[in-house]
Design a protein around this motif. Structure first.
Motif, mmCIF file in Angstrom:
data_model
loop_
_atom_site.group_PDB
_atom_site.id
_atom_site.type_symbol
_atom_site.label_atom_id
_atom_site.label_comp_id
_atom_site.label_asym_id
_atom_site.label_seq_id
_atom_site.Cartn_x
_atom_site.Cartn_y
_atom_site.Cartn_z
ATOM 1 N N ARG A 15 -0.230 3.565 0.059
ATOM 2 C CA ARG A 15 -0.117 3.998 1.451
ATOM 3 C C ARG A 15 0.002 2.791 2.384
ATOM 4 O O ARG A 15 0.866 2.742 3.267
ATOM 5 N N LEU A 16 -0.859 1.781 2.170
ATOM 6 C CA LEU A 16 -0.816 0.588 3.017
ATOM 7 C C LEU A 16 0.480 -0.198 2.829
ATOM 8 O O LEU A 16 1.050 -0.711 3.799
ATOM 9 N N TYR A 17 0.947 -0.288 1.600
ATOM 10 C CA TYR A 17 2.198 -1.010 1.318
ATOM 11 C C TYR A 17 3.374 -0.294 1.987
ATOM 12 O O TYR A 17 4.233 -0.932 2.597
ATOM 13 N N GLU A 18 3.410 1.027 1.859
ATOM 14 C CA GLU A 18 4.475 1.817 2.501
ATOM 15 C C GLU A 18 4.487 1.611 4.015
ATOM 16 O O GLU A 18 5.547 1.408 4.613
ATOM 17 N N GLN A 19 3.314 1.659 4.618
ATOM 18 C CA GLN A 19 3.218 1.482 6.067
ATOM 19 C C GLN A 19 3.704 0.102 6.501
ATOM 20 O O GLN A 19 4.375 -0.035 7.515
ATOM 21 N N ARG A 20 3.378 -0.885 5.719
ATOM 22 C CA ARG A 20 3.692 -2.267 6.098
ATOM 23 C C ARG A 20 5.149 -2.637 5.851
ATOM 24 O O ARG A 20 5.763 -3.337 6.642
ATOM 25 N N ALA B 82 -7.822 3.692 -5.607
ATOM 26 C CA ALA B 82 -7.367 2.348 -5.235
ATOM 27 C C ALA B 82 -5.839 2.295 -5.181
ATOM 28 O O ALA B 82 -5.257 1.730 -4.248
ATOM 29 N N ALA B 83 -5.184 2.910 -6.158
ATOM 30 C CA ALA B 83 -3.715 2.916 -6.181
ATOM 31 C C ALA B 83 -3.164 3.672 -4.983
ATOM 32 O O ALA B 83 -2.220 3.211 -4.328
ATOM 33 N N ARG B 84 -3.740 4.827 -4.664
ATOM 34 C CA ARG B 84 -3.274 5.613 -3.507
ATOM 35 C C ARG B 84 -3.426 4.834 -2.205
ATOM 36 O O ARG B 84 -2.517 4.813 -1.367
ATOM 37 N N ALA C 218 7.703 -0.303 4.724
ATOM 38 C CA ALA C 218 8.624 0.837 4.815
ATOM 39 C C ALA C 218 9.407 1.050 3.516
ATOM 40 O O ALA C 218 10.593 1.347 3.522
ATOM 41 N N VAL C 219 8.712 0.886 2.393
ATOM 42 C CA VAL C 219 9.280 1.146 1.067
ATOM 43 C C VAL C 219 8.498 2.294 0.454
ATOM 44 O O VAL C 219 7.269 2.251 0.400
ATOM 45 N N LYS C 220 9.197 3.330 0.015
ATOM 46 C CA LYS C 220 8.522 4.483 -0.571
ATOM 47 C C LYS C 220 7.845 4.120 -1.893
ATOM 48 O O LYS C 220 8.451 3.500 -2.756
ATOM 49 N N MET C 221 6.585 4.506 -2.009
ATOM 50 C CA MET C 221 5.853 4.398 -3.271
ATOM 51 C C MET C 221 5.267 5.784 -3.505
ATOM 52 O O MET C 221 4.502 6.283 -2.692
ATOM 53 N N VAL D 238 -6.691 -5.230 -1.752
ATOM 54 C CA VAL D 238 -7.013 -4.251 -0.720
ATOM 55 C C VAL D 238 -8.336 -4.739 -0.143
ATOM 56 O O VAL D 238 -9.322 -4.863 -0.858
ATOM 57 N N GLY D 239 -8.355 -5.027 1.157
ATOM 58 C CA GLY D 239 -9.467 -5.742 1.779
ATOM 59 C C GLY D 239 -10.819 -5.074 1.775
ATOM 60 O O GLY D 239 -11.837 -5.749 1.922
ATOM 61 N N ASP D 240 -10.879 -3.768 1.606
ATOM 62 C CA ASP D 240 -12.156 -3.049 1.590
ATOM 63 C C ASP D 240 -11.941 -1.710 0.889
ATOM 64 O O ASP D 240 -10.805 -1.335 0.601
ATOM 65 N N LEU D 241 -13.016 -1.000 0.629
ATOM 66 C CA LEU D 241 -12.924 0.240 -0.148
ATOM 67 C C LEU D 241 -11.965 1.263 0.444
ATOM 68 O O LEU D 241 -11.259 1.952 -0.276
ATOM 69 N N LEU D 242 -11.931 1.384 1.755
ATOM 70 C CA LEU D 242 -11.085 2.382 2.397
ATOM 71 C C LEU D 242 -9.728 1.842 2.825
ATOM 72 O O LEU D 242 -8.884 2.593 3.302
ATOM 73 N N GLY D 243 -9.531 0.535 2.691
ATOM 74 C CA GLY D 243 -8.262 -0.069 3.080
ATOM 75 C C GLY D 243 -8.131 -0.314 4.569
ATOM 76 O O GLY D 243 -7.047 -0.640 5.052
ATOM 77 N N GLN D 244 -9.209 -0.192 5.310
ATOM 78 C CA GLN D 244 -9.151 -0.332 6.768
ATOM 79 C C GLN D 244 -8.772 -1.738 7.218
ATOM 80 O O GLN D 244 -8.181 -1.906 8.277
#
Length: 177
Positions: free
Chosen positions: A20-25, A14-16, A27-30, A152-158
């Motif tokens: 990943r989604l936060y970074e994409q949205r 869940a954290a990963r 542009a802040v490195k996590m 996170v909206g669903d299990l895979l983050g889609q």
């Protein structure tokens, strides 16, 4: 896999996904996650080179739904509980489950300066859009230890991530739609 190991694996996944989604949205490195002991939030990472702790929760709707989603053997009673849940509107169950998680986590005290709550939706009946449509009905406690609360909206983050707190983040999200 035993229960504790499965819980840690689910939290790390869940954290990963969130990072990943936060970074994409934004542009802040996590980067770099590690697991913590119970007095601290579940996972720690670096947010743009600053330490950030993440408390992870999974949204199932009910214990019976969790058992079903996780592939556990279901007793006759659990099966009956699942069938009874089908008579409760999905939006009502979603709000009740989100409010329950947030209220329970809000009672905790963490040995941390910066904590975000990340709720990963594991119920296949709900998506980010469902939460966005009903999040104005959430009952956030006045006192809680979280700088931010995310779903996170669903299990895979889609379906993406959704900010619930602070309200300014949520308002900005609603305005985009």
């Amino acid at each position: 896999m035993n229960g504790a190991a499965e819980k840690i694996a689910l939290e790390h996944e869940a954290a990963r996904i969130f990072m990943r989604l936060y970074e994409q949205r934004f542009a802040v490195k996590m980067r770099h996650i590690w697991h913590n002991e119970p007095a601290r939030p579940d996972v720690s990472c670096y947010y743009d080179d600053q330490k950030l702790d993440l408390e992870i929760a999974h949204l199932y709707g009910s214990e019976a739904e969790a058992m079903h989603i996780l592939g556990r053997a279901l007793s006759q009673q659990t099966h009956q509980e699942l069938m009874a849940l089908l008579r409760v509107p999905a939006a009502q169950r979603l709000l009740a489950a989100l409010n329950r998680i947030i209220a329970n986590k809000a009672e905790k005290h963490y040995d941390s300066e910066r904590v975000w709550l990340v709720i990963r939706n594991a119920n296949p009946l709900w998506r980010r859009a469902d939460m966005l449509a009903h999040c104005h009905k959430l009952q956030l406690p006045h006192q809680h230890p979280f700088q931010q609360i995310w779903v996170v909206g669903d299990l895979l983050g889609q379906s993406g991530i959704l900010p619930l707190y602070p309200r300014a983040l949520l308002s900005a999200e609603v305005a985009k739609c």
